[in-house]
Scaffold this active site. Sequence first.
Site, PDB file in Angstrom:
ATOM      1  N   GLU A 289       0.813  -1.224   0.000  1.00  0.00           N
ATOM      2  CA  GLU A 289       0.000   0.000   0.000  1.00  0.00           C
ATOM      3  C   GLU A 289       0.845   1.273   0.000  1.00  0.00           C
ATOM      4  O   GLU A 289       0.422   2.306  -0.504  1.00  0.00           O
ATOM      5  CB  GLU A 289      -0.951   0.012   1.196  1.00  0.00           C
ATOM      6  CG  GLU A 289      -2.097  -0.990   1.094  1.00  0.00           C
ATOM      7  CD  GLU A 289      -1.750  -2.331   1.704  1.00  0.00           C
ATOM      8  OE1 GLU A 289      -0.549  -2.567   1.993  1.00  0.00           O
ATOM      9  OE2 GLU A 289      -2.665  -3.155   1.895  1.00  0.00           O
TER      10      GLU A 289
ATOM     11  N   PHE B  77     -11.399  -6.583  14.110  1.00  0.00           N
ATOM     12  CA  PHE B  77     -10.367  -7.107  13.221  1.00  0.00           C
ATOM     13  C   PHE B  77     -10.040  -6.070  12.133  1.00  0.00           C
ATOM     14  O   PHE B  77     -10.925  -5.519  11.508  1.00  0.00           O
ATOM     15  CB  PHE B  77     -10.851  -8.410  12.566  1.00  0.00           C
ATOM     16  CG  PHE B  77      -9.856  -8.966  11.588  1.00  0.00           C
ATOM     17  CD1 PHE B  77      -8.621  -9.430  12.009  1.00  0.00           C
ATOM     18  CD2 PHE B  77     -10.160  -9.017  10.228  1.00  0.00           C
ATOM     19  CE1 PHE B  77      -7.695  -9.928  11.097  1.00  0.00           C
ATOM     20  CE2 PHE B  77      -9.242  -9.514   9.313  1.00  0.00           C
ATOM     21  CZ  PHE B  77      -8.002  -9.968   9.752  1.00  0.00           C
ATOM     22  N   GLN B  78      -8.770  -5.823  11.954  1.00  0.00           N
ATOM     23  CA  GLN B  78      -8.269  -4.842  10.982  1.00  0.00           C
ATOM     24  C   GLN B  78      -8.853  -3.445  11.189  1.00  0.00           C
ATOM     25  O   GLN B  78      -9.120  -2.727  10.238  1.00  0.00           O
ATOM     26  CB  GLN B  78      -8.502  -5.319   9.540  1.00  0.00           C
ATOM     27  CG  GLN B  78      -7.650  -6.549   9.211  1.00  0.00           C
ATOM     28  CD  GLN B  78      -7.503  -6.811   7.728  1.00  0.00           C
ATOM     29  OE1 GLN B  78      -8.412  -6.543   6.950  1.00  0.00           O
ATOM     30  NE2 GLN B  78      -6.356  -7.346   7.334  1.00  0.00           N
TER      31      GLN B  78
ATOM     32  N   LYS C  75     -17.376   0.058   6.072  1.00  0.00           N
ATOM     33  CA  LYS C  75     -17.965  -0.900   5.141  1.00  0.00           C
ATOM     34  C   LYS C  75     -19.486  -0.723   5.008  1.00  0.00           C
ATOM     35  O   LYS C  75     -20.034  -0.791   3.912  1.00  0.00           O
ATOM     36  CB  LYS C  75     -17.642  -2.314   5.626  1.00  0.00           C
ATOM     37  CG  LYS C  75     -18.092  -3.379   4.664  1.00  0.00           C
ATOM     38  CD  LYS C  75     -17.318  -4.667   4.825  1.00  0.00           C
ATOM     39  CE  LYS C  75     -17.890  -5.706   3.875  1.00  0.00           C
ATOM     40  NZ  LYS C  75     -16.933  -6.726   3.503  1.00  0.00           N
TER      41      LYS C  75
ATOM     42  N   MET D  54      24.792   7.926   1.219  1.00  0.00           N
ATOM     43  CA  MET D  54      24.792   9.251   1.815  1.00  0.00           C
ATOM     44  C   MET D  54      25.115   9.178   3.303  1.00  0.00           C
ATOM     45  O   MET D  54      25.839  10.007   3.841  1.00  0.00           O
ATOM     46  CB  MET D  54      23.449   9.949   1.582  1.00  0.00           C
ATOM     47  CG  MET D  54      23.417  11.383   2.045  1.00  0.00           C
ATOM     48  SD  MET D  54      24.693  12.392   1.254  1.00  0.00           S
ATOM     49  CE  MET D  54      23.797  13.056  -0.143  1.00  0.00           C
TER      50      MET D  54
END
Lengths: 168, 568
Positions: free
Chosen positions: B53, B115-116, B165, B482
């Site tokens: 993502e 959940f999630q 949802k 760097m």
Amino acid sequence: MAKERNEKEQKHIFSLLVENQPGVLARIAGLFSARGYNIESLCVAPTVDPEISRVSLVTTGDEFILEQIKKQLNKLINVVKVYDYTQIPYVQRDLALVKVRAKPEHRAEILRIVDIFRSRVVDVSPDYYTVEITGDEDKIEAFLKLLRPMGIKEIARTGPVALARELV
Amino acid sequence: MFPIKLTGAQIFFKVLEEEKVEVIFGYPGGAVLDIYDELCRHENIRHVLVRHEQSAVHAADGYARASGKVGVCLVTSGPGATNTVTGIATAYMDSIPIVVFTGQVPTRLVGSDAFQEVDIVGITRSCTKHNYLVTDVNDLARIVKEAFYIARTGRPGPVLVDIPKDVQQATARYEPIKEIKLKSYKPVYKPNVKQLQRAISLIKKSKRPLILSGGGVVHARAHEELREFAEKIKSPVTSTLMGLGSFPPDSPLWLGMVGMHGTYAANMATGECDLLIGIGVRFDDRVTGKVDTFAPNAKIIHIDIDPTSIQKNVPVTVPVVGDCKITLSMLNKMLNEDGIDEKELEQIRKDWLFQIEEWKKSKPLKYEQKEGEIKPQYVIETLYELTKGDAIIATEVGQNQMWAAQFYKFHRPGQLLTSGGLGCMGYGFPAAIGAKVACPEKTVVDIAGDGSIQMNIQELATAIQNNIHVKVIILNNSYLGMVRQWQELFYERRYACTYLSYAPDFVKLADAYGAVGLRVEKPEEVRPVLEKALSIPNVVFVDVRIPPEENVYPMVPAGSPITEMILV
């Protein structure tokens, strides 16, 4: 610019009109904590328009920090208006509820002080008086100083709320 | 037409279509399934399935930078949402207009540690321009519309919309939102004319003016106006990393980039100028060096669309709040009407321009070419020649980024995609993918290091699956270059944890994904291999073995005045 900083720390009161939505207070508080600004006190309640709340916020900083605070607050999408009450006449009030021990030998003295400060007793129990006082910070501090010898059990203070004297 | 009832998911796409969204970068999951299910019915919207993502956000960001449009990203709740945070912060620091849509658990479960579930609105509050949790399907159309509006207007930035949802499933009457009413959000585009007059009077008096152009000029696509302005007032121009592409690099007035790895001429000019005209910049510490000694002799005119940028880091003589394009064209118009005496101006500026030319000639950007070594700067110069200066260049972060900024010349806004503010390794590859989707006709090259490419290397699968033929040049020195350079210069060569003693075989790895891998081990191979890489119609990884201890110069040590540079 860094040189000038911290030389003139001043106490400052901002009055914000914000949209009355969840999360708005978190945005304001988050802005202050993320950028390292100080919040001395903060008061929120709805205005005559139920969709808008007024936040009275006391902070400290030099003029550069205060300018940044003002601009950063203005940048928040839910903040409708930022009033800076430093340059304009305004009225300011704190409210404090003070629970003070009321021993029989102190009761008269407490009531006398309450009377002098034009405050009032709002609750009485066998051992305590609960007193309500409004005024500016100095007045409340003076009041608390006088009550302290009797034994202050608890205090709840609002922090200042403020309004400009003229419509701005 | 009588408004019909639609589901949240359908309303979502209605607004996206009104906003003319062409592509979504995303990754599905349980809490966005309803939107994904609806996506199948919208063939006019392309979906690019990424492999992480974070990359979806970077790709949307690259798409936005290259096209100037709003980038769109769609992910699920919980880990899908938290993975977007780095990408969002990247876009926030660089003021890139993107809208990130996250699925959320159903409203009745919000706050129950479902959940999630994560509070992504809380998490991203400080790295988005604004964010929303939609709790009622009747608000959905308005909020999505506002999100796009807020993202692209004023100082652009990322906006996140969290859609539970059940809101995606619920139905509501849908009517297109005609007008956006935001009580408190009214960006200022047109500057105050009085301030412009003050600016012009300073410009006329100035003997040693310098224009510092930044990301704001790129975002506003104000490059034409800037060129006209600089030529009119006969002022040399430097730019920040984010401002590269805002001024023609072949102009005699161009000094190159300023700052920690800026050119000698640009940094010296900043120290010596008597008037600094900052346009669309925010005076970041990588630009100013030690801020107390920054432009010590200069009055500063600061033009920016964001009032909070002004007076934040440096004191300003003339603050101008406005859009760079509008402000510059107003300044140009006022200067035209004023009738500036060009001869007189040339006379006043003669010594200054002569001095600038001296600095440019005496200490140009350079590197030591050693027998048998492939210099990264040479690789980038060769790439510039082979692409005729027309490619879109994405970079990762670190040495690769600075060499790209120094040695590729950028001719137009949106040509350089780089994580300037956040300095986010792993940005370049997915950003290049996004840019290639926006500009399929352009060659898009990610200039990477062997460290940063591994931060989002899984996007090889994305590029292959979606036929997005970007080229990746890995400047491979087996170090986090760097950081190693800082250790060499400031930590007595104690290379703590910067040696990447193990790396995959990038050629074989590319091959395993179905891409093409090429390797360059000798300087004479650079040109032919790059030519080949550019001509192959596929995703190509080029593994270029550069000397492990090559450094980026000039370099201003952090906290030093920018006129004190370590040179080659």
